[in-house]
Motif scaffolding. Structure first.
Motif, mmCIF file in Angstrom:
data_model
loop_
_atom_site.group_PDB
_atom_site.id
_atom_site.type_symbol
_atom_site.label_atom_id
_atom_site.label_comp_id
_atom_site.label_asym_id
_atom_site.label_seq_id
_atom_site.Cartn_x
_atom_site.Cartn_y
_atom_site.Cartn_z
ATOM 1 N N SER A 15 54.312 1.387 22.260
ATOM 2 C CA SER A 15 55.336 0.347 22.077
ATOM 3 C C SER A 15 55.064 -0.847 22.983
ATOM 4 N N ALA A 16 54.672 -0.579 24.207
ATOM 5 C CA ALA A 16 54.362 -1.672 25.145
ATOM 6 C C ALA A 16 53.172 -2.491 24.654
ATOM 7 N N LEU A 17 52.154 -1.822 24.152
ATOM 8 C CA LEU A 17 50.982 -2.539 23.644
ATOM 9 C C LEU A 17 51.346 -3.403 22.444
ATOM 10 N N ARG A 18 52.210 -2.908 21.606
ATOM 11 C CA ARG A 18 52.611 -3.661 20.410
ATOM 12 C C ARG A 18 53.520 -4.841 20.733
ATOM 13 N N SER A 19 54.027 -4.889 21.947
ATOM 14 C CA SER A 19 54.851 -6.036 22.359
ATOM 15 C C SER A 19 53.989 -7.269 22.632
ATOM 16 N N HIS A 20 52.668 -7.069 22.725
ATOM 17 C CA HIS A 20 51.699 -8.143 22.972
ATOM 18 C C HIS A 20 51.900 -8.817 24.327
ATOM 19 N N ARG A 21 52.632 -8.167 25.227
ATOM 20 C CA ARG A 21 52.817 -8.736 26.563
ATOM 21 C C ARG A 21 51.622 -8.385 27.424
ATOM 22 N N PRO A 22 51.202 -9.293 28.292
ATOM 23 C CA PRO A 22 50.039 -9.030 29.128
ATOM 24 C C PRO A 22 50.299 -7.890 30.102
ATOM 25 N N GLY A 23 49.251 -7.136 30.374
ATOM 26 C CA GLY A 23 49.369 -6.029 31.307
ATOM 27 C C GLY A 23 48.064 -5.283 31.430
ATOM 28 N N VAL A 24 48.141 -4.139 32.106
ATOM 29 C CA VAL A 24 46.968 -3.302 32.328
ATOM 30 C C VAL A 24 47.228 -1.930 31.720
ATOM 31 N N LEU A 25 46.319 -1.486 30.865
ATOM 32 C CA LEU A 25 46.375 -0.156 30.275
ATOM 33 C C LEU A 25 45.468 0.744 31.102
ATOM 34 N N TYR A 26 46.067 1.716 31.788
ATOM 35 C CA TYR A 26 45.306 2.690 32.560
ATOM 36 C C TYR A 26 45.143 3.948 31.721
ATOM 37 N N VAL A 27 43.897 4.391 31.575
ATOM 38 C CA VAL A 27 43.589 5.599 30.811
ATOM 39 C C VAL A 27 42.906 6.585 31.749
ATOM 40 N N LYS A 28 43.331 7.832 31.672
ATOM 41 C CA LYS A 28 42.764 8.876 32.525
ATOM 42 C C LYS A 28 41.281 9.065 32.227
ATOM 43 N N GLU A 29 40.506 9.131 33.270
ATOM 44 C CA GLU A 29 39.065 9.321 33.156
ATOM 45 C C GLU A 29 38.753 10.623 32.429
ATOM 46 N N GLY A 30 37.871 10.547 31.454
ATOM 47 C CA GLY A 30 37.427 11.732 30.731
ATOM 48 C C GLY A 30 38.308 12.158 29.568
ATOM 49 N N VAL A 31 39.399 11.448 29.313
ATOM 50 C CA VAL A 31 40.289 11.820 28.205
ATOM 51 C C VAL A 31 39.625 11.436 26.889
ATOM 52 N N ARG A 32 39.537 12.383 25.989
ATOM 53 C CA ARG A 32 38.958 12.157 24.661
ATOM 54 C C ARG A 32 39.929 12.723 23.624
ATOM 55 N N SER A 33 40.850 11.894 23.190
ATOM 56 C CA SER A 33 41.787 12.344 22.152
ATOM 57 C C SER A 33 42.025 11.198 21.183
ATOM 58 N N SER A 34 42.414 11.549 19.979
ATOM 59 C CA SER A 34 42.663 10.526 18.965
ATOM 60 C C SER A 34 43.850 9.647 19.346
ATOM 61 N N ARG A 35 44.834 10.232 20.044
ATOM 62 C CA ARG A 35 46.010 9.438 20.453
ATOM 63 C C ARG A 35 45.626 8.374 21.476
ATOM 64 N N VAL A 36 44.799 8.728 22.432
ATOM 65 C CA VAL A 36 44.367 7.759 23.439
ATOM 66 C C VAL A 36 43.439 6.724 22.809
ATOM 67 N N GLU A 37 42.582 7.145 21.904
ATOM 68 C CA GLU A 37 41.702 6.198 21.195
ATOM 69 C C GLU A 37 42.534 5.175 20.409
ATOM 70 N N ALA A 38 43.633 5.625 19.808
ATOM 71 C CA ALA A 38 44.509 4.714 19.074
ATOM 72 C C ALA A 38 45.121 3.677 20.012
ATOM 73 N N LEU A 39 45.472 4.097 21.223
ATOM 74 C CA LEU A 39 46.025 3.164 22.205
ATOM 75 C C LEU A 39 44.990 2.116 22.599
ATOM 76 N N VAL A 40 43.784 2.563 22.850
ATOM 77 C CA VAL A 40 42.710 1.644 23.236
ATOM 78 C C VAL A 40 42.450 0.645 22.113
ATOM 79 N N ASN A 41 42.481 1.107 20.876
ATOM 80 C CA ASN A 41 42.254 0.228 19.725
ATOM 81 C C ASN A 41 43.409 -0.751 19.500
ATOM 82 N N GLU A 42 44.605 -0.388 19.910
ATOM 83 C CA GLU A 42 45.789 -1.239 19.732
ATOM 84 C C GLU A 42 45.842 -2.366 20.767
ATOM 85 N N ARG A 43 45.107 -2.216 21.831
ATOM 86 C CA ARG A 43 45.128 -3.164 22.952
ATOM 87 C C ARG A 43 44.756 -4.572 22.510
#
Length: 107
Positions: A15-43
């Motif tokens: 939801s935060a990414l879809r708000s298009h507001r500037p910020g920093v997306l922190y992703v846990k090192e080594g996480v490989r999941s489709s949900r996290v990939e979707a977040l990275v793609n939404e950025r």
């Protein structure tokens, strides 16, 4: 920053990414999941991607329940205005709509 300047967990971060507001997306090192990939793609371009250790995410979120993602809004993305300021007459007409205790309609 206050605790409301960041969100954690897959759905809240999306939801935060879809708000298009500037910020920093922190992703846990080594996480490989489709949900996290979707977040990275939404950025968006104004949203920086950082890979971080789990301990850093826990420190930011204040909990271990971050699901491997935290989004921290940049301070400049907030424009705080007092209600009294909104009531000061301006040249343009305004509509102020105040809603309280709005619930979902039960069918």
């Amino acid at each position: 920053m206050t605790e409301t300047d960041l969100v954690y967990g897959v759905h809240a971060v999306m939801s935060a990414l879809r708000s298009h507001r500037p910020g920093v997306l922190y992703v846990k090192e080594g996480v490989r999941s489709s949900r996290v990939e979707a977040l990275v793609n939404e950025r968006q371009a104004s949203q920086i991607l950082e890979v971080a250790e789990s301990s850093m995410l826990e420190r930011l979120a204040g909990t271990r329940d971050h699901q491997g993602v935290v989004f921290q809004f940049l301070e400049s993305s907030f424009k705080r205005t007092s209600f009294d300021t909104l009531l000061v007459p301006k040249e343009a007409r305004r509509l102020i709509l105040a809603l309280d205790e709005i619930g979902r309609a039960h069918v």
